[in-house]
Write a protein that holds these residues in place. Structure first.
Motif, PDB file in Angstrom:
ATOM      1  N   SER A 172       0.829  -1.210   0.000  1.00 25.53           N
ATOM      2  CA  SER A 172       0.000   0.000   0.000  1.00 25.53           C
ATOM      3  C   SER A 172       0.858   1.251   0.000  1.00 25.53           C
ATOM      4  O   SER A 172       0.551   2.228  -0.693  1.00 25.53           O
ATOM      5  N   LEU A 176       0.620   4.044  -2.987  1.00 23.83           N
ATOM      6  CA  LEU A 176       0.074   5.369  -2.699  1.00 23.83           C
ATOM      7  C   LEU A 176       1.135   6.461  -2.680  1.00 23.83           C
ATOM      8  O   LEU A 176       0.793   7.629  -2.504  1.00 23.83           O
ATOM      9  N   GLY A 304      -3.808   1.238   4.851  1.00 25.08           N
ATOM     10  CA  GLY A 304      -4.309   1.656   3.550  1.00 25.08           C
ATOM     11  C   GLY A 304      -5.303   2.801   3.652  1.00 25.08           C
ATOM     12  O   GLY A 304      -5.260   3.754   2.856  1.00 25.08           O
ATOM     13  N   ILE A 305      -6.190   2.725   4.639  1.00 20.13           N
ATOM     14  CA  ILE A 305      -7.188   3.790   4.811  1.00 20.13           C
ATOM     15  C   ILE A 305      -6.507   5.102   5.190  1.00 20.13           C
ATOM     16  O   ILE A 305      -6.792   6.166   4.623  1.00 20.13           O
ATOM     17  N   LEU A 307      -3.305   6.032   4.814  1.00 19.29           N
ATOM     18  CA  LEU A 307      -2.444   6.549   3.759  1.00 19.29           C
ATOM     19  C   LEU A 307      -3.254   7.173   2.627  1.00 19.29           C
ATOM     20  O   LEU A 307      -2.880   8.218   2.084  1.00 19.29           O
ATOM     21  N   HIS A 308      -4.368   6.546   2.266  1.00 15.72           N
ATOM     22  CA  HIS A 308      -5.178   7.117   1.189  1.00 15.72           C
ATOM     23  C   HIS A 308      -5.810   8.436   1.612  1.00 15.72           C
ATOM     24  O   HIS A 308      -5.875   9.377   0.814  1.00 15.72           O
ATOM     25  N   SER A 309      -6.267   8.528   2.853  1.00 14.56           N
ATOM     26  CA  SER A 309      -6.885   9.775   3.311  1.00 14.56           C
ATOM     27  C   SER A 309      -5.882  10.919   3.319  1.00 14.56           C
ATOM     28  O   SER A 309      -6.251  12.079   3.127  1.00 14.56           O
ATOM     29  N   CYS A 311      -2.764  10.848   1.352  1.00 13.41           N
ATOM     30  CA  CYS A 311      -2.170  11.024   0.020  1.00 13.41           C
ATOM     31  C   CYS A 311      -3.156  11.588  -0.988  1.00 13.41           C
ATOM     32  O   CYS A 311      -2.746  12.164  -1.999  1.00 13.41           O
ATOM     33  N   SER A 312      -4.450  11.444  -0.743  1.00 11.50           N
ATOM     34  CA  SER A 312      -5.428  12.009  -1.674  1.00 11.50           C
ATOM     35  C   SER A 312      -5.400  13.527  -1.678  1.00 11.50           C
ATOM     36  O   SER A 312      -5.962  14.160  -2.579  1.00 11.50           O
ATOM     37  N   ARG A 314      -2.605  15.128  -1.995  1.00 13.66           N
ATOM     38  CA  ARG A 314      -1.440  15.505  -2.794  1.00 13.66           C
ATOM     39  C   ARG A 314      -1.887  16.035  -4.144  1.00 13.66           C
ATOM     40  O   ARG A 314      -2.810  15.506  -4.769  1.00 13.66           O
ATOM     41  N   PHE A 317      -3.089  13.888  -7.318  1.00 14.71           N
ATOM     42  CA  PHE A 317      -3.525  12.545  -6.926  1.00 14.71           C
ATOM     43  C   PHE A 317      -4.865  12.250  -7.595  1.00 14.71           C
ATOM     44  O   PHE A 317      -5.787  13.051  -7.523  1.00 14.71           O
ATOM     45  N   VAL A 319      -8.094  11.432  -7.603  1.00 16.33           N
ATOM     46  CA  VAL A 319      -9.283  11.185  -6.786  1.00 16.33           C
ATOM     47  C   VAL A 319     -10.515  11.448  -7.628  1.00 16.33           C
ATOM     48  O   VAL A 319     -10.714  12.540  -8.137  1.00 16.33           O
TER      49      VAL A 319
END
Length: 351
Positions: A172, A176, A304-305, A307-309, A311-312, A314, A317, A319
């Motif tokens: 992950s 990400l 994963g949750i 990191l996505h919250s 990195c989104s 950036r 990214f 989204v």
């Protein structure tokens, strides 16, 4: 034939002692939360793979072997390709070409022999005898100033002991766009073939560093201007409500400066010393009221949750929600009056 017999015979011995000893001692003391569960996981799912002579280990799986050859960070002694395939295609053909270009010996054992060598792990007909891959000392990572890039994200892992969890977290993190991964040298599982397989080979191309003094490392980065964000479950008896460290929903976190995201052990979470080095604690809220026994997330899923919250946020990214804003009807103000209970996640608990 004699060479193949040697591959399955006396030249191989078990390396499981290193893995089983910490779990057996912990379960005997009965002091570490999650110890019994991790011990069962080891016995059920994590059968140790044999280790060739000469300090080598057996890497298995198509992606780990192919990425290991591409990265060229390991010494490769032999490539084992399953016999019975008259014509190799795709990645298997690329694997064979890469091995031949480096003059790596190629053997063609049967599927049954590969199963035995891998202790019936999912090898996909591909194995390699390789030198071990170890985390690099943190001193080799070089310095990075917060002003170089305000959206730097480093993932810090304290005491992850399940190799499948570690592999999933690394996968992950690589997907990400995490910049660096730092692990604690103490109580962390090694970068084993099981970790590489669980990471789909991401471990082979990532730079993973380690440190003996994780709390000291976090405090030093904090003094340099980095935000140290730990992870935690819901406020409860183990997390004092009077703590001076603020707890924030991960969806409300604003990533406006270089950040270290710290994840803890599967059973006990962050140690008190490491948690005290954090400036902020992030939590994951559930989507419903949860009954007892279901108030937890696997540490790799939580990673994963989280990191996505982050990195989104950036720039660039991909989204989906930012490209097209869906139509929303009027909302009832009273609908948000009751906030659901934060999920208690063993890997996000205070210890």
């Amino acid at each position: 034939m004699a060479l193949l017999s040697a591959v399955g015979g006396a030249t191989w011995h078990c390396c499981g002692r290193l893995l089983t000893r910490p779990f057996s001692q912990a379960s005997g003391r009965g002091a570490r939360p999650g110890g019994e569960e991790l011990s069962r996981l080891l016995l059920d799912d994590l059968a140790p793979t044999p280790r060739p002579a000469g300090g080598l280990e057996l890497l298995f799986g198509l992606s780990p072997c192919l990425l290991a050859l591409r990265a060229a960070r390991r010494r490769v002694a032999r490539l084992l390709l399953q016999a019975g395939r008259s014509r190799l295609q795709g990645e298997r053909a690329e694997l064979l070409r890469a091995a031949e270009a480096r003059d790596i010996p190629v053997l063609r054992p049967s599927r049954r022999k590969l199963d035995v060598l891998c202790r019936y792990q999912v090898h996909q007909g591909v194995c390699m005898e390789v030198s071990p891959l170890r985390p690099r000392p943190w001193a080799e990572a070089g310095e990075a100033r917060p002003g170089d890039d305000p959206q730097q994200l480093w993932l810090v892992l304290e005491g992850l002991q399940d190799p499948r969890n570690l592999g999933a977290v690394l996968r992950s993190a690589h997907f990400l766009g995490v910049d660096k991964v730092i692990t604690s040298r103490r109580n962390s599982c090694p970068l084993s073939p099981v970790v590489s397989k669980a990471s789909a080979g991401a471990m082979e191309v990532m730079d993973v560093f380690s440190t003996d003094d994780l709390a000291g490392f976090l405090q030093a980065k904090s003094r340099q201007g980095w935000l140290v964000a730990g992870t935690v479950g819901c406020p409860g008896p183990e997390i004092s409500l009077s703590s001076e460290i603020p707890i924030t929903n991960c969806l409300e976190f604003l990533w406006d400066r270089p950040t270290l995201l710290v994840l803890g052990n599967e059973g006990s979470g962050l140690s008190r010393e490491v948690q005290a080095s954090c400036q902020l604690l992030l939590s994951i809220r559930p989507g419903r009221q949860l009954p007892p026994g279901l108030e937890s997330l696997n540490v790799s899923v939580a990673a994963g949750i989280l990191l996505h919250s982050i990195c989104s946020q950036r720039t660039g990214f991909p989204v989906e929600g930012k490209r097209e804003q869906p139509l929303q009807g009027p909302q009832d103000p009273s609908a948000s009056s009751e906030v659901p209970r934060v999920a208690q996640h063993p890997g996000l608990s205070s210890g």
